[in-house]
Design a protein around this motif. Sequence first.
Motif, mmCIF file in Angstrom:
data_model
loop_
_atom_site.group_PDB
_atom_site.id
_atom_site.type_symbol
_atom_site.label_atom_id
_atom_site.label_comp_id
_atom_site.label_asym_id
_atom_site.label_seq_id
_atom_site.Cartn_x
_atom_site.Cartn_y
_atom_site.Cartn_z
ATOM 1 N N TYR A 29 0.842 -1.208 0.000
ATOM 2 C CA TYR A 29 0.000 0.000 0.000
ATOM 3 C C TYR A 29 0.873 1.253 0.000
ATOM 4 N N ASP A 30 1.913 1.234 0.826
ATOM 5 C CA ASP A 30 2.809 2.388 0.918
ATOM 6 C C ASP A 30 3.565 2.615 -0.393
ATOM 7 N N ARG A 31 3.787 1.538 -1.164
ATOM 8 C CA ARG A 31 4.495 1.665 -2.439
ATOM 9 C C ARG A 31 3.550 1.970 -3.602
ATOM 10 N N GLY A 32 2.265 2.131 -3.315
ATOM 11 C CA GLY A 32 1.307 2.425 -4.371
ATOM 12 C C GLY A 32 0.974 1.245 -5.246
ATOM 13 N N GLN A 33 1.123 0.021 -4.719
ATOM 14 C CA GLN A 33 0.863 -1.186 -5.497
ATOM 15 C C GLN A 33 -0.367 -1.949 -4.984
ATOM 16 N N TRP A 34 -1.282 -1.223 -4.400
ATOM 17 C CA TRP A 34 -2.450 -1.843 -3.774
ATOM 18 C C TRP A 34 -3.536 -2.126 -4.818
ATOM 19 N N PRO A 35 -4.243 -3.277 -4.704
ATOM 20 C CA PRO A 35 -5.295 -3.580 -5.681
ATOM 21 C C PRO A 35 -6.386 -2.518 -5.708
ATOM 22 N N GLU A 36 -6.764 -2.108 -6.889
ATOM 23 C CA GLU A 36 -7.810 -1.092 -7.050
ATOM 24 C C GLU A 36 -9.133 -1.607 -6.493
ATOM 25 N N GLY A 37 -9.807 -0.757 -5.726
ATOM 26 C CA GLY A 37 -11.109 -1.109 -5.176
ATOM 27 C C GLY A 37 -11.059 -1.812 -3.835
ATOM 28 N N TRP A 38 -9.867 -2.192 -3.367
ATOM 29 C CA TRP A 38 -9.746 -2.829 -2.060
ATOM 30 C C TRP A 38 -9.709 -1.766 -0.966
ATOM 31 N N ALA A 39 -10.221 -2.125 0.208
ATOM 32 C CA ALA A 39 -10.121 -1.231 1.360
ATOM 33 C C ALA A 39 -8.650 -1.037 1.738
ATOM 34 N N PRO A 40 -8.279 0.117 2.327
ATOM 35 C CA PRO A 40 -6.908 0.278 2.818
ATOM 36 C C PRO A 40 -6.580 -0.837 3.818
ATOM 37 N N PRO A 41 -5.355 -1.351 3.802
ATOM 38 C CA PRO A 41 -5.019 -2.458 4.708
ATOM 39 C C PRO A 41 -4.957 -2.009 6.154
ATOM 40 N N PRO A 42 -5.213 -2.915 7.085
ATOM 41 C CA PRO A 42 -5.117 -2.559 8.502
ATOM 42 C C PRO A 42 -3.668 -2.365 8.917
ATOM 43 N N ARG A 43 -3.477 -1.652 10.025
ATOM 44 C CA ARG A 43 -2.145 -1.402 10.578
ATOM 45 C C ARG A 43 -2.140 -1.836 12.048
ATOM 46 N N PRO A 44 -2.212 -3.136 12.311
ATOM 47 C CA PRO A 44 -2.264 -3.595 13.710
ATOM 48 C C PRO A 44 -1.009 -3.214 14.474
ATOM 49 N N THR A 45 -1.196 -2.895 15.740
ATOM 50 C CA THR A 45 -0.061 -2.552 16.591
ATOM 51 C C THR A 45 0.621 -3.791 17.148
ATOM 52 N N THR A 46 -0.143 -4.875 17.306
ATOM 53 C CA THR A 46 0.389 -6.132 17.829
ATOM 54 C C THR A 46 -0.248 -7.295 17.084
ATOM 55 N N LEU A 47 0.569 -8.253 16.659
ATOM 56 C CA LEU A 47 0.096 -9.485 16.037
ATOM 57 C C LEU A 47 0.580 -10.648 16.902
ATOM 58 N N ARG A 48 -0.328 -11.198 17.693
ATOM 59 C CA ARG A 48 0.021 -12.297 18.589
ATOM 60 C C ARG A 48 -0.593 -13.601 18.075
ATOM 61 N N HIS B 44 10.792 -9.382 16.882
ATOM 62 C CA HIS B 44 10.034 -8.574 15.936
ATOM 63 C C HIS B 44 9.209 -7.528 16.694
ATOM 64 N N PRO B 45 9.161 -6.301 16.208
ATOM 65 C CA PRO B 45 8.460 -5.244 16.960
ATOM 66 C C PRO B 45 6.940 -5.403 17.012
ATOM 67 N N VAL B 46 6.367 -6.199 16.116
ATOM 68 C CA VAL B 46 4.908 -6.346 16.068
ATOM 69 C C VAL B 46 4.465 -7.795 16.298
ATOM 70 N N VAL B 47 5.187 -8.756 15.743
ATOM 71 C CA VAL B 47 4.762 -10.162 15.728
ATOM 72 C C VAL B 47 5.318 -10.924 16.914
ATOM 73 N N ARG B 48 4.447 -11.702 17.556
ATOM 74 C CA ARG B 48 4.875 -12.652 18.597
ATOM 75 C C ARG B 48 4.059 -13.931 18.445
ATOM 76 N N VAL B 49 4.737 -15.052 18.219
ATOM 77 C CA VAL B 49 4.083 -16.356 18.100
ATOM 78 C C VAL B 49 4.577 -17.249 19.230
ATOM 79 N N GLU B 50 3.653 -17.816 19.974
ATOM 80 C CA GLU B 50 3.996 -18.634 21.133
ATOM 81 C C GLU B 50 3.350 -20.012 21.037
ATOM 82 N N GLN B 51 4.010 -20.986 21.648
ATOM 83 C CA GLN B 51 3.436 -22.328 21.710
ATOM 84 C C GLN B 51 2.395 -22.366 22.817
#
Length: 240
Positions: free
Chosen positions: A74-93, A113-120
Motif C-alpha cells: 500500500y505504501d508503495r502504491g501497489q495496492w489492488p484497485e477497489g480494495w479497502a486500505p489495509p489494517p495497521r495492527p499494533t500487535t500481532l500475537r 520482531h516489533p509487532v509479531v509474537r508467536v507462542e506455543q
Amino acid sequence: MSRSPVQMLVDEASQTFKPGGPFAYHYARGKLGYDTIFHEMLRRGLLPQRGQYLDLGCGQGSLFAWLLAAGRLYDRGQWPEGWAPPPRPTTLRGVELMQKDVDRAEQAFGAQHPVVRVEQGDMNAVDFGQPDAILILDALHYFSHEQQREVLARIRRALPPGGVFLTRVGDASAGLRYRICNGVDRLVTYSRGHRLPRLYCRTLKDWVGELERLDFAVETEDMSGRKPFANVMLVCRVPH
C-alpha cells in the motif's frame, strides 16, 4: 507479463518464510495464493484498522506475513484497485499448538520482531488478553462441542465493543461437499505433522446460533469458490 497486485502481495508475504526453508516458503505461497479468505479479509476491510490481533491456531504465521506485506505494498502504491486500505495492527500475537510451526514462525519473523509474537500454547488454556480482533481459521472443529462453546464464550468476553471475531467453519449440512472439505483438511493437517484428529462437526445453522447466543452480530459468506467444498467465513462483531 506483469504481475497482478494480488500476485505481488503473495510474493511479498511469502518471502518472509524463505529463511525457514522450502516447506515454509512454498506452504505460505500456496496458502496465501489460493485461500480466498485471506484475499477477502483485505479486500473488504473486515479487520479493525488499528489495535491488537490474536490468531488462535496461527501455524507458522502466514496471516501475519500477509498483513505486514499488505501495508508495505500500500505504501508503495501497489495496492489492488477497489480494495479497502489495509489494517495497521499494533500487535500481532499468535498461539500455535505445534512447536515445529512456532519454530518456523521464529525463523521467519525473528525472536524480537516489533509487532509479531508467536507462542506455543493451547487455545483452550491460554489467556486471550484484551485484543481488538481474534481469528481462528479452520481449527474449531478439532475440539469437542463443549470446548468449542467455552472457547467462543472466552472470545466474546475478551473482545471490546466493536471488536471482531473472524473464523471459518465447515457446514456439516452440506453433504458430499463437506466430506470432501474434511478430507482435504485432514490431508493438510497430516502434512504439517499433526496426527489425524477426530472432528467435531456442526451445521452452519448451529454455528451461527451458538455465536448469536453470545450476542455476536454474525455475517456469513461462502468461501468455497469453484471448489466442491463447504467452507463458510463467519464475521462476528461485538455490538457497540
